[in-house]
Design a protein around this motif. Sequence first.
Motif, short mmCIF file in Angstrom:
data_model
loop_
_atom_site.label_atom_id
_atom_site.label_comp_id
_atom_site.label_asym_id
_atom_site.label_seq_id
_atom_site.Cartn_x
_atom_site.Cartn_y
_atom_site.Cartn_z
N ALA A 13 84.60 52.45 68.26
CA ALA A 13 83.89 51.22 68.62
C ALA A 13 83.42 50.46 67.39
CB ALA A 13 82.70 51.55 69.52
N THR A 14 83.08 51.21 66.34
CA THR A 14 82.62 50.59 65.09
C THR A 14 83.28 51.31 63.92
OG1 THR A 14 80.74 52.06 64.64
CG2 THR A 14 80.35 50.19 66.13
N GLY A 15 83.13 50.74 62.75
CA GLY A 15 83.69 51.34 61.54
C GLY A 15 82.68 52.16 60.76
N SER A 16 81.55 52.47 61.38
CA SER A 16 80.49 53.21 60.68
C SER A 16 80.96 54.58 60.18
CB SER A 16 79.26 53.35 61.56
OG SER A 16 79.56 54.11 62.71
N PHE A 17 81.92 55.17 60.85
CA PHE A 17 82.44 56.47 60.42
C PHE A 17 83.06 56.39 59.02
CE2 PHE A 17 86.11 54.48 62.32
CZ PHE A 17 87.20 54.94 61.59
N LEU A 18 83.54 55.22 58.64
CA LEU A 18 84.15 55.04 57.32
C LEU A 18 83.12 54.99 56.20
CD1 LEU A 18 86.72 52.30 58.31
CD2 LEU A 18 87.27 54.63 57.59
N LEU A 41 93.09 54.22 55.28
CA LEU A 41 91.64 54.08 55.33
C LEU A 41 91.23 52.64 55.00
CD1 LEU A 41 90.67 57.42 53.60
CD2 LEU A 41 90.14 56.79 55.98
N ALA A 42 91.85 52.07 53.99
CA ALA A 42 91.54 50.68 53.61
C ALA A 42 91.91 49.72 54.74
CB ALA A 42 92.28 50.31 52.33
N ARG A 43 93.02 49.97 55.40
CA ARG A 43 93.46 49.12 56.52
C ARG A 43 92.44 49.16 57.66
NH1 ARG A 43 98.92 51.13 58.12
NH2 ARG A 43 98.80 51.41 55.90
N VAL A 44 91.95 50.34 57.99
CA VAL A 44 90.97 50.48 59.06
C VAL A 44 89.64 49.85 58.64
CG1 VAL A 44 89.70 52.13 60.50
CG2 VAL A 44 92.12 52.50 60.04
N LYS A 47 89.90 46.25 59.16
CA LYS A 47 89.85 45.90 60.59
C LYS A 47 88.41 45.76 61.07
CE LYS A 47 90.46 47.82 65.13
NZ LYS A 47 90.00 48.99 65.77
N PHE A 48 87.56 46.71 60.68
CA PHE A 48 86.18 46.71 61.16
C PHE A 48 85.27 45.76 60.38
CE2 PHE A 48 87.45 50.83 62.99
CZ PHE A 48 87.07 50.59 64.30
N TYR A 49 85.62 45.47 59.15
CA TYR A 49 84.77 44.62 58.31
C TYR A 49 85.60 43.49 57.69
CZ TYR A 49 81.74 48.64 58.88
OH TYR A 49 80.99 49.65 59.42
N TYR A 53 85.07 43.01 53.76
CA TYR A 53 85.94 44.13 53.39
C TYR A 53 85.94 44.36 51.88
CZ TYR A 53 90.37 46.10 51.83
OH TYR A 53 91.31 46.81 51.16
N LYS A 54 86.11 43.31 51.11
CA LYS A 54 86.19 43.46 49.65
C LYS A 54 84.90 44.01 49.06
CE LYS A 54 89.78 40.06 48.86
NZ LYS A 54 90.17 38.82 48.21
N ILE A 55 83.78 43.57 49.60
CA ILE A 55 82.49 44.06 49.12
C ILE A 55 82.34 45.54 49.45
CG2 ILE A 55 79.98 43.90 49.49
CD1 ILE A 55 80.47 40.86 49.97
N LYS A 56 82.68 45.91 50.67
CA LYS A 56 82.54 47.30 51.09
C LYS A 56 83.45 48.23 50.29
CE LYS A 56 80.33 46.96 55.41
NZ LYS A 56 78.97 46.88 54.94
N ILE A 57 84.69 47.83 50.10
CA ILE A 57 85.60 48.71 49.35
C ILE A 57 85.17 48.82 47.90
CG2 ILE A 57 87.42 47.08 48.68
CD1 ILE A 57 89.41 49.34 49.55
N HIS A 58 84.67 47.72 47.34
CA HIS A 58 84.17 47.75 45.96
C HIS A 58 82.98 48.70 45.86
CE1 HIS A 58 83.74 46.10 41.92
NE2 HIS A 58 82.44 46.16 42.13
#
Length: 160
Positions: A13-18, A41-44, A47-49, A53-58
């Motif tokens: 339901a959310t991407g919090s698990f990541l 993992l980056a693809r998922v 999807k959720f963010y 996305y770029k901020i989170k992955i950074h």
Amino acid sequence: DVNAILKFGQRAATGSFLLRTGKNGNNVFHVARNAQTFQALARVLRKFYPNDYKIKIHQMMNQRNQLGETPVQAQINYGRADTFRIAFPYTDLYEKMMAVKSKMDKGGLVAEVAKTEAAQVVEMSKDASGRTIAQAARDNAAAPGMDRIVAFFAENASYL
């Protein structure tokens, strides 16, 4: 497993698990099994963010575990050169290292100032044991593709 990650990403339901970390402070990118897993993992995560996305992955690429390792350092320690090559450009260490290289390449006074910044890069690249990321790559030189990583550091940050 790439398929399991993608299926879980479809059902969650959310991407919090990541964004969670394990008991040793590892995030999902610290423990990615290979380049394909990292990409899934980056693809998922995307999807959720989608908007940040770029901020989170950074943030995740710069997150340190209890051993003081970022995910790219963990991947080097596992001997996974392919995963390192994908992840490294998303780190603060890469950005700082390349900025120092650019200044050193200019020579003169700019290069002298860059020597101070190079010392900062050395500190940024160390894990809790004090070993730099380039030293870890050299220690794992026998791993497939690691010779290219060792050569990359020799060319771009010989001070490491």
